[in-house]
Design an enzyme around this catalytic site. Structure first.
Site, PDB file in Angstrom:
ATOM      1  CD  GLU A 213      -2.977   1.139   2.237  1.00 47.57           C
ATOM      2  OE1 GLU A 213      -2.868   0.352   3.168  1.00 47.57           O
ATOM      3  OE2 GLU A 213      -3.728   1.978   2.417  1.00 47.57           O
TER       4      GLU A 213
ATOM      5  N   GLY B 294       3.465   2.363  11.047  1.00 46.06           N
ATOM      6  CA  GLY B 294       2.985   1.571  12.137  1.00 46.06           C
ATOM      7  C   GLY B 294       3.018   0.282  11.732  1.00 46.06           C
ATOM      8  CB  ALA B 295       1.028  -2.152  11.848  1.00 39.77           C
ATOM      9  CG  MET B 296       0.321  -3.203   5.029  1.00 40.43           C
ATOM     10  SD  MET B 296      -0.570  -1.660   4.429  1.00 40.43           S
ATOM     11  CE  MET B 296      -2.132  -2.463   3.473  1.00 40.43           C
TER      12      MET B 296
ATOM     13  CG  ASN C 263      -0.197  -6.807   4.004  1.00 43.27           C
ATOM     14  OD1 ASN C 263      -0.236  -5.756   3.190  1.00 43.27           O
ATOM     15  ND2 ASN C 263       1.040  -6.875   4.984  1.00 43.27           N
TER      16      ASN C 263
ATOM     17  CD  GLU D 132      -2.725  -1.957  10.768  1.00 38.33           C
ATOM     18  OE1 GLU D 132      -3.254  -2.237   9.625  1.00 38.33           O
ATOM     19  OE2 GLU D 132      -2.072  -0.690  11.184  1.00 38.33           O
TER      20      GLU D 132
ATOM     21  CG  HIS E 136      -7.338  -1.756   8.016  1.00 34.69           C
ATOM     22  ND1 HIS E 136      -8.477  -0.867   7.517  1.00 34.69           N
ATOM     23  CD2 HIS E 136      -6.201  -1.159   8.609  1.00 34.69           C
ATOM     24  CE1 HIS E 136      -7.677   0.417   7.796  1.00 34.69           C
ATOM     25  NE2 HIS E 136      -6.649   0.324   8.079  1.00 34.69           N
TER      26      HIS E 136
ATOM     27  CD  GLU F 251      -6.147   3.399   6.695  1.00 36.04           C
ATOM     28  OE1 GLU F 251      -6.415   3.198   7.938  1.00 36.04           O
ATOM     29  OE2 GLU F 251      -5.558   2.614   6.265  1.00 36.04           O
TER      30      GLU F 251
END
Ligand code: B3K
Ligand code: ZN
Length: 883
Positions: free
Chosen positions: A126, A266-268, A270, A303, A306, A325
């Site tokens: 991303e 920070g983080a993703m 996926n 996360e 999400h 977001e």
């Protein structure tokens, strides 16, 4: 100016893709500096009739090895290649494309696409990183089912991960092994992930409410598994909470998290393979502060949430970024509120909003929650998209009520599961589920700027009526000179002399409608709300719960503010009363400093703080917030021309005044909250430490006149049995010149030198020090072995902390802070443009300063823009900052 000025992309130009990609088959042969990627794409034309449209695939930093269409290898004349695209002019309606590319993950310092961090292969796709792996329709509205084969050296990379389910894993020739993963859920390319490395794992299980047994794994570097317990606990609590609050359940049998040390943010999220900056995973009492624990809870839950708001339902295009977001931040705020104290969580979120989003909304980079254009999408992962976006969702919940909001969420999921949609789609689901019109409310998505409310209350003793007049205005922002009036949900209350809420009945309503406090719908430029049957009120309480992200002008005396500090039934407004009282006093002092006519601080404020300290019924975490002064940045926001020195002096003087006035109370509270009990990260224990350390901060304010303070802080630093208390003492000590400061800093480094995350704290502490030689020290630390420009955590810890969190020294009158910032930006840009651009915002705030500083700041922005080969990321921020 760069040779080719990067061009802007506009929301209005959105067109659906001409081609769909149904399935993606990927094969990776991993080698750090020459990884081969084979992609087999099943492609179908998606346009309606007419002439054949070209297929234009995105690509970036790729070496193309071969292309074949339906098995036939294409010659150079069969396609067109640029450094950003691969075009096939006349493809058939349905076909298979085989593409082989070669990439160099070891040289990928941008950390976008496939890169190597501490010998671990990992991806960040991303927003547009997938095109750095293979040629693709790298846009979120192209959703495909992925199958991923990974081959790598078995000894060096025993763990091979991708999205979805593991289909097969086995050894192959040459000391290598392979794994095949299949993700049944169609997803956009930005959610693709791959990890390969030698990692340790904490495994646990979660049973969903419908009985699915989910294996949970957190992968970290060897030797760090012991520090993953809290993150695992957060994950399980998040999974349960999303079921209970929103009826949303996890949908695969496996959920993986991998923590890496080099990560742009920070983080993703996926799909089923979240990749984290390890600072949001690793924690134990010796190395993590309470704030670190809270950060882990926020990011792990964010996360995870999400999975539904982002992965199952994604964005049609990047202008809709806040769709996922803002909503997901709202969800993580709600989660933290339910896990901890709701008011304290809200207060902390409001502080963050004011510190990061309000300045953005009032500066040259202001943009709507749903922007209209961008040059580099990575520049739009902003406080506005995230935090203001979350405020919008929160206001919808306030307007629709919790049940109404839940109905809207249910409809949103039911309508759009598996789709790539827009903010309008979300608002439509909310409106339809509740049978309401959100037309005016939606201006919050399209109008930038923080609305300003001017509020005045008038009581008429003759007829017992109370008239509350509210005027709204939204200041101009770039490209938006005029604004329409917004729908602002404003929660208000009236307190009687005993501090009780008066029941509020609007004109035209009958008595049964009266409630203690209400949410008013402010919709017109100027409105008057009339309440009837009102007994004499003592004070007006506005924007309770911070019901809307607005600035408020309301004239109140110190006595009224002190009364609200002591009595408001809404804890957020109660906290805010103290913030505004302190702000009034300090801004008055700033003015006096500038006029060389300083008078004593109003003792009523210290007295009100004293009452909070003596109120044993208060939650400690709340008391800690309620006694903490507004930050220098907040005061700066409230001034026409910022004067960092006067703000610092005014703030220090108020700390000293309180410390002197409340010496005994402070000592008592400090002792009462210093416990010998073993560390626990729970909210109550954290609140006790927060109160203790807030008190300590006042006590330390006396350091200038009391030679005993520095040795005392050093003692506390040494005696601390947890990182929260150790850091609290050291934070105060770094502002006090002397041998104690150096002794503590040296000790800290020696203790933790092998722990990169703790060394980050050491770098930051030195960068935020108020001492005059701070910039020289920061410059010296650039050469310290603990620092590296290639590591975003180090860059943020040292350079970011100085530029964003040390206004006093950053804005040094000689411009040295600005020059340093520009020089570091130019050094970082070729390495990691995303991080370089992200750190640049403070230089763009020049309008807020005096003419001499303005000239220096602008000159540095111009110097940046004049540099050859500037990235679009930095170009966009620097050029917009000057506009
Ligand atoms: N969605 C990611 C952010 C990606 C940033 C790309 N520059 C993390 C998050 O918000 O959860
Ligand atoms: Zn997010």
């Amino acid at each position: 100016m760069p040779q080719d000025q990067p061009t802007a992309i506009h929301r209005q130009d959105y067109r659906p893709p001409d081609y769909r990609i149904e399935t993606v088959d990927l094969e990776f042969d991993l080698e750090p500096s020459a990884t081969r990627v084979k992609a087999r794409l099943a492609i179908t034309a998606a346009y309606d009739g007419g002439a054949v449209r070209p297929l234009v695939l995105h690509g970036d930093a790729l070496e193309l090895m071969s292309v074949a269409l339906d098995g036939r290898v294409l010659g150079a004349g069969d396609y067109a290649l640029t450094d950003k695209s691969l075009t096939i002019a006349k493809p058939p309606a349905t076909f298979t494309l085989d593409i082989e590319t070669r990439i160099n993950p070891a040289a990928n310092t941008q950390l976008s696409g496939l890169y190597v961090s501490n010998n671990v292969f990992c991806t960040q796709c991303e927003a547009e990183g997938f095109r750095r792996i293979t040629y693709f329709l790298d846009r979120p509205d192209v959703m495909a089912v992925y199958r991923t084969t990974i081959r790598a050296d078995r000894a060096q990379y025993p763990v091979l991960l991708s999205n979805g389910n593991l289909v097969e894993q086995r050894d192959i020739e040459g000391g290598r092994h392979m794994a095949v993963w299949h993700d049944p859920f169609p997803k956009p390319s930005y959610l693709f992930a791959l990890v390969a490395g030698d990692l340790a794992c904490n495994e646990d299980h979660f049973t969903t409410r419908s009985g699915r047994d989910v294996t949970l794994r957190i992968f970290v570097e060897h030797g760090k598994v012991e520090r993953t317990g809290y993150a695992m606990d957060c994950l399980k609590r998040s999974m349960r909470w999303d079921e209970e609050r929103f009826g949303l359940e996890y949908d695969l049998d496996l959920f993986n998290i991998v923590a890496v040390s080099d990560f742009n943010m920070g983080a993703m999220e996926n799909k089923s393979l979240n990749v984290f900056n390890d600072r949001y995973i690793l924690a134990d009492p010796q190395t993590a502060t309470d704030a670190d624990y809270a950060g882990i809870e926020t990011v792990v839950s964010h996360e995870y949430f999400h999975n539904w708001t982002g992965d199952r339902i994604t964005c049609r295009d990047w202008f809709q970024l806040s769709l996922k977001e803002g909503l997901t931040v709202f969800r993580d705020h709600e989660f933290s509120s339910d896990q901890r104290s709701r008011p304290v969580t809200r207060i902390q979120n409001v502080r963050a909003l004011r510190a990061r989003q309000f300045p953005e909304d009032g500066g040259p980079l202001a943009h709507p929650v749903r922007p209209d254009s961008y040059i580099e999408i990575n520049n739009f992962y902003t406080a506005t998209i995230y935090e203001k976006g979350a405020e919008l969702i929160g206001m919808m919940q306030t307007v629709l009520g919790r049940d109404g909001f839940r109905k809207g969420m249910d409809l949103y999921v039911q309508r759009h599961d598996g789709q790539a949609v827009t903010c309008d789609d979300f608002a439509a689901a909310m409106a339809d589920a509740n049978g309401v019109d959100l037309g005016q409310f939606k201006l919050w998505y399209s109008q930038a700027g923080t609305p300003e409310l001017t509020i005045e209350g008038k009581y008429d003793a003759r007829d017992g009526s109370y008239a509350l007049s509210v005027a709204q205005r939204c200041p101009p922002t770039p490209g938006q000179p005029d604004k329409q009036p917004m729908h602002i949900p404003l929660a208000v209350g009236l307190l009687d002399a005993q501090g009780r809420d008066i029941r509020l009945q609007l004109d035209g309503e009958d008595t049964s409608a009266a409630t203690p406090g209400r949410v008013l719908a402010v919709t017109a430029p100027q409105q008057t709300f009339r309440f009837r049957n009102v007994p004499e009120p003592r004070a007006l309480s506005v924007n309770r719960g911070f019901s809307a992200p607005v600035n408020i002008t309301l004239k109140q005396s110190g006595a009224e503010r002190a009364f609200l500090m002591g009595h408001d039934s809404d804890p957020v407004a109660r906290w805010e009363a103290g913030q505004q009282f302190a702000t009034d006093l300090m801004l008055k002092r700033v003015d006096e400093i500038q006029r060389h006519a300083v008078s004593a601080y109003d003792p009523a404020f210290a007295e009100a703080i004293g009452q909070i300290l003596r109120d044993d019924g208060l939650e400690k975490a709340f008391a800690a917030e309620a006694i903490a002064l507004p930050g220098a940045d907040y005061l700066a926001e409230r001034m026409a021309v910022v004067d960092v020195e006067a703000i610092h002096a005014a703030r220090e003087a108020l700390r000293v005044t309180i410390a002197q006035a409340l010496r005994r109370d402070l000592g008592r509270i400090f002792d009462a909250n210093t416990s010998g009990a073993p560390f626990s990260p729970d909210a109550e224990s954290a609140g006790r430490r927060a109160l203790r350390n807030a008190v300590l901060s006042y006590q330390a304010a006396l350091a200038a006149d009391d030679p005993g303070v520095a040795p005392h802080l050093l003692d506390l630093y040494r005696a601390a049995d947890n990182m929260t208390d150790r850091m609290a003492a050291l934070r105060l000590l770094v502002d006090v010149a002397g041998s104690e400061r150096q002794a503590a800093l040296d000790d800290f480094y020696e203790r933790y030198r092998d722990d990169p995350l703790v060394v980050d704290k050491w770098l930051s502490l030195q960068a935020v020090s108020a001492l005059p030689d701070t910039l020289d020290r920061v410059k010296a630390l650039l050469g310290h072995p603990a620092f590296a420009m290639e590591k975003p955590n180090k860059v943020r810890a040292l350079i970011g902390a100085f530029t964003a969190s040390n206004p006093l020294r950053y804005h040094a009158a000689d411009g040295s802070g600005y020059a340093f910032h520009a020089e570091r930006t130019l050094a970082l840009d070729p390495i990691n443009p995303q991080v370089a651009a992200r750190l640049l915002a403070p230089l763009g705030r020049w309008q807020r300063f005096d003419a001499a500083r303005q000239a220096k700041m602008k000159a540095e922005l111009q110097r940046i823009l004049a540099a050859p080969k500037l990235s679009p990321d930095v170009y966009e921020i620097a050029s917009k900052s000057l506009a």
